[in-house]
Design an enzyme around this catalytic site. Structure first.
Site, PDB file in Angstrom:
ATOM      1  N   SER A 192      57.839   9.207 -11.037  1.00  0.00           N
ATOM      2  CA  SER A 192      57.130   8.514 -12.113  1.00  0.00           C
ATOM      3  C   SER A 192      57.782   7.157 -12.289  1.00  0.00           C
ATOM      4  O   SER A 192      58.910   6.922 -11.826  1.00  0.00           O
ATOM      5  CB  SER A 192      57.230   9.324 -13.408  1.00  0.00           C
ATOM      6  OG  SER A 192      56.867   8.552 -14.533  1.00  0.00           O
ATOM      7  N   TYR A 205      62.430  14.161 -19.553  1.00  0.00           N
ATOM      8  CA  TYR A 205      61.440  13.852 -18.518  1.00  0.00           C
ATOM      9  C   TYR A 205      61.968  12.782 -17.567  1.00  0.00           C
ATOM     10  O   TYR A 205      61.860  12.916 -16.341  1.00  0.00           O
ATOM     11  CB  TYR A 205      60.142  13.388 -19.174  1.00  0.00           C
ATOM     12  CG  TYR A 205      59.030  13.049 -18.199  1.00  0.00           C
ATOM     13  CD1 TYR A 205      58.269  14.054 -17.620  1.00  0.00           C
ATOM     14  CD2 TYR A 205      58.743  11.720 -17.880  1.00  0.00           C
ATOM     15  CE1 TYR A 205      57.252  13.744 -16.725  1.00  0.00           C
ATOM     16  CE2 TYR A 205      57.719  11.414 -16.987  1.00  0.00           C
ATOM     17  CZ  TYR A 205      56.974  12.421 -16.415  1.00  0.00           C
ATOM     18  OH  TYR A 205      55.969  12.119 -15.534  1.00  0.00           O
TER      19      TYR A 205
END
Length: 318
Positions: A192, A205
Site C-alpha cells: 500500500s 496497518y
C-alpha cells in the site's frame, strides 16, 4: 638483495593491481547502470511489450470484492485460468459467476481463511490435484482498522498482522513449490502507499504494509541468488487509497489529483505490472518517485510536503 626487494614490493604491487581491478569493475558497473537508466527512460516513451498470460494458472486471494474481484475478472478476460480464494464463499461465488460469463478461461472458487497456515497448505494440495500447479500468485487480501493506536485492541492488531502479513508467508510457502516444479512463476503482493509513508489512524496497518515490502524485497533477493533466478519473478504493488470500502472516512485535500482510485483502474495497472515484469509499482506511478525523492530531503522538508498534501484517513470511531 635484488630477490629480497622483489619479495617486499610484490605484495604492494598486487594490492595496487587489485584496487585498479576493483575500480575498473565499478566503472563498468556504472556504465551498465547508465545504459539501464537510458533503456528505462526510453520505455517510458515507448512502453514495454506485455507478455501473454493466457496460459497461466493465476491464484488470487481476497476475490470476494474490490480489487480482488476486478483482478479475477481482468485475468479471466485475458484467458488465464483463475482460482478465486476468499473466506466469504457467497461473494466469492458471485465473482466466479461474473468471470465465467466472459467465457474465456476456466474459473474456480475456493473458500479459505488464508491467515491460518494449515488451511492454506491444505488448499495448495487441493488446487494441485483439482486444477494443477499454479504459475501466478496474487496476494491481495487485507483488512484495515482505522483508529488511533491506543484505541486499537490487542485482538485487532493481531488480526491485521495475521491477515495482511502472515497470510502472505503461508501462501508463498504453500505455492512457491508449484512454481519451482514448473521452473517458472510470478508472485505479486499488494502492499500500500501506507507501506511507504506512515499515516495516522493506521499504525498497525502501516506496520503490516511496510512488512510486506520487506518480505518481497528479501524474497526477490533469495530467488535471484538461487537456481530460479529470472524464472520466478516478484512484483510489489503500492496502491494509493482505493474505493473498496476499506477507507471509511478518507481525507483528501486534492480530490481532482489524488482522489480515491477506481478498483478496476488499480486491477488493470497490477496486471500491466505483472505482464511487464516490474519489481515495484505505485498506483499512480509518480508516487514511488516522489517518495524516493522526498527521502533524500531533510526530515522537516519531507514533513512540509506531507502537510501540504494532507491526505489520509479519519478515525472510524468518530
Amino acid at each position: 638483495m635484488i630477490e629480497r626487494e622483489i619479495i617486499h614490493t610484490t605484495p604492494a604491487s598486487k594490492r595496487i593491481f587489485d584496487v585498479l581491478k576493483d575500480v575498473l569493475q565499478f566503472v563498468e558497473l556504472y556504465v551498465r547502470i547508465l545504459l539501464e537508466l537510458f533503456v528505462t527512460l526510453v520505455q517510458i516513451v515507448l512502453p514495454k511489450k506485455q507478455k501473454d498470460v493466457s496460459g497461466e494458472i493465476v491464484l488470487i486471494t481476497g476475490t470476494g470484492h474490490g480489487i480482488g474481484r476486478e483482478l479475477a475478472l481482468h485475468y479471466a478476460s485475458l484467458g488465464s485460468t483463475v482460482i478465486c480464494v476468499d473466506i466469504d464463499g457467497k461473494n466469492n461465488l458471485q465473482t466466479v459467476e461474473k468471470a465465467k460469463r466472459l467465457q474465456l478461461g476456466d474459473v474456480y472458487s475456493y473458500s479459505c481463511d488464508v491467515s491460518k497456515r494449515d488451511e492454506v497448505m491444505a488448499l495448495a494440495d487441493r488446487v494441485k490435484s483439482e486444477v494443477g500447479c499454479i504459475s501466478v500468485l496474487v496476494n491481495n487480501v487485507g483488512i484495515m482498522p482505522t483508529h488511533p493506536i491506543l484505541q486499537q485492541s490487542a485482538e485487532e492488531i493481531q488480526r491485521v498482522f495475521d491477515v495482511n502479513v502472515f497470510s502472505q508467508f503461508w501462501t508463498i510457502q504453500a505455492f512457491l513449490p508449484h512454481m519451482q516444479e514448473k521452473c517458472r512463476g510470478h508472485i505479486i503482493c499488494l502492499s500500500s502507499i501506507a507501506g511507504l509513508v506512515g499515516i495516522s489512524n493506521l499504525v498497525p496497518y502501516c506496520a503490516t504494509k511496510f512488512a510486506v515490502r520487506g518480505l518481497m524485497e528479501a524474497l526477490h533477493a533469495e530467488l535471484r541468488e538461487g537456481p530460479y533466478r529470472d524464472l520466478i519473478r516478484t512484483t510489489s504493488i503500492f496502491p494509493y487509497m482505493t474505493n473498496t470500502g476499506l477507507c471509511k472516512h478518507p481525507k483528501v485535500k486534492f480530490p481532482s489529483i489524488l482522489g480515491l482510485l477506481d478498483p478496476k483502474q488499480v486491477a488493470r495497472r497490477i496486471v500491466e505490472a505483472h505482464r511487464t515484469d516490474l519489481m515495484e509499482v505505485t498506483i499512480p506511478s509518480c508516487l514511488l518517485h516522489i517518495n524516493n525523492w522526498t527521502r533524500l530531503l531533510p526530515d522537516h522538508c519531507g514533513l512540509m510536503l506531507k502537510d501540504f498534501i494532507d491526505s489520509g484517513v479519519e478515525s472510524d470511531l468518530i
